[in-house]
Scaffold this active site. Sequence first.
Site, short mmCIF file in Angstrom:
data_model
loop_
_atom_site.label_atom_id
_atom_site.label_comp_id
_atom_site.label_asym_id
_atom_site.label_seq_id
_atom_site.Cartn_x
_atom_site.Cartn_y
_atom_site.Cartn_z
N LYS A 184 50.48 3.63 -10.93
CA LYS A 184 51.73 3.97 -10.18
C LYS A 184 52.91 4.13 -10.55
O LYS A 184 53.76 3.06 -10.34
CB LYS A 184 51.96 3.61 -8.80
CG LYS A 184 51.98 4.37 -7.25
CD LYS A 184 53.78 4.81 -7.85
CE LYS A 184 54.53 4.04 -7.03
NZ LYS A 184 55.99 3.67 -7.10
N GLU A 260 56.12 -9.83 -11.32
CA GLU A 260 57.34 -9.49 -12.32
C GLU A 260 58.56 -8.78 -11.96
O GLU A 260 58.60 -8.14 -11.84
CB GLU A 260 56.49 -8.81 -13.78
CG GLU A 260 57.75 -9.98 -14.64
CD GLU A 260 58.81 -9.09 -15.63
OE1 GLU A 260 59.66 -9.78 -14.91
OE2 GLU A 260 59.00 -7.44 -16.48
N CYS A 294 65.68 -7.03 -15.62
CA CYS A 294 65.39 -8.26 -15.41
C CYS A 294 65.36 -9.71 -16.26
O CYS A 294 66.13 -10.57 -15.50
CB CYS A 294 63.74 -8.55 -14.51
SG CYS A 294 62.62 -8.15 -16.22
N GLU A 391 71.45 -11.07 -8.32
CA GLU A 391 71.12 -9.80 -10.01
C GLU A 391 72.05 -8.53 -9.69
O GLU A 391 71.47 -7.84 -8.16
CB GLU A 391 69.53 -10.09 -9.94
CG GLU A 391 69.64 -8.60 -11.11
CD GLU A 391 68.12 -8.96 -11.10
OE1 GLU A 391 67.01 -8.42 -9.97
OE2 GLU A 391 67.47 -9.07 -12.56
#
Length: 488
Positions: A184, A260, A294, A391
């Site tokens: 997906k 992750e 990331c 972040e």
Amino acid sequence: MSHTHPTLYDQLPQNRAFINGQWVEPCKKRAFSVYNPATAEPFMSVADCGAEDALLAIESASGALREWRAKTGKERSILLRQWFNLIMENQQSLAQLLTLEQGKPLAEALGEVAYGASFIEWFSEEAKRVDGELLASPKSGQKIMVSRQPVGVCLAVTPWNFPVAMITRKVAPALAAGCTVIVKPAEETPLSALALAQLSKQAGIPGGVLNIVTTTRPNAIVAVMQKHPAVRKISFTGSTETGKHLMRQASENLQRISLELGGNAPFIVLADADLDAAVAGAMASKFRNSGQTCVCTNRFLVHKAVYQEFSTKLVAAVKKLKMGDGLAAETTQGPLINEAAVNKVEEHIVDAITQGAKLLCGGQRRDEASTFFQPTVLGQVSRNMLINQEETFGPVAALIPFNSEDEAIDIANDTPYGLAAYVYTKDLAAAMRMSDQLESGMVAINDGILSNEVSPFGGIKQSGLGREGSKYGIEEYLDLKYTLISGL
Ligand code: SIN
């Protein structure tokens, strides 16, 4: 489209999902547009799949499982290698497609295609090495056999920031292990996924082994797939918040899960560091993909003795970056993916400046209503600012001065995240001390890029579970089986 129109793009059928090796119209015949983030214009329409299509994909992946897992590792290896070869033959047109839907500069897109393909090459080799063991039994007349078996049907939910590599990093080990997969992809970047599927078919990977379900309703569709007993594993790359939600959902059927997730990477410059090398590493680590990875540095922790010099050199390097359409040769900084991404960057900058940080360059959108954001450096950032705590996922370098190694470690570890960390120093003992104490799954010493197919990629704390790539990555798709043979 112009002369840059990629060949693969021409070949992709509009409004079709890839299920059971076929291009299938979704049951409800819905579609959605894919936008070029550099122009904000739609350029292709893809299938908007619903629950019925998700069920078809599960049926297809379940149906293909028996034959796929029965193949030898070598047979699967040959097919994966063919897929790798085709991806590399089509590197240019895959990269153009990637830039069109994601916005990153073409040079980075070419790099991503090669990086993504490297996982297929690596796991085509690992497919031949899924071994077992014979253990000595505590009783006579017995043997204990340990074998590894494919987990079964897997679901890969992948992000928009690496539309090729995050798919191959999940699909390649799954297929090598003998699993079948439903992907997906992110709704912002579904085209790379479809192009990869097209090439997998050309490579001879049988129908049903890889399925692509594109949708604008990811929550509902992923929930359908997670609840289905045939789907034995989910692997997700994306935000920590969504990861936690998927983990809760996975608990219903005790579905295996790899995550992750987000990071808050520190980049520590010790007083003895080679500052030119540190600035080069900083540029690579911070501004790759306009700060949207990331493992991108979120905070630069710089020893007070070299803070001014590092800051001056970094600002000079940042001022050389060129914003623009990723397909233009001189571009080094593409747009951010959407308005929400720009809003977050702006929020972090305003918060920092309000609390006393200094704007050293950049700080604004290219123009009003644009998703292009100027590469930015903020000086004198402190621990209480949002940019140190969350972040940013954008092109903002935040500089925090520190006095001692202990203080640097303390600031670096003061976060719920633990994905990547970077350290610049010429002192090997200091490097080892930092590596030991940094709470992160990955540490780079004197380098700004640590991703490759050979190394185990993944985080600790709230940055995730499991590892991708490397010889360890395939274990996420294998179950250990113990068989006792008695009466010998
Ligand atoms: C990511 O941003 O999720 C992956 C970055 C990488 O593989 O380097």
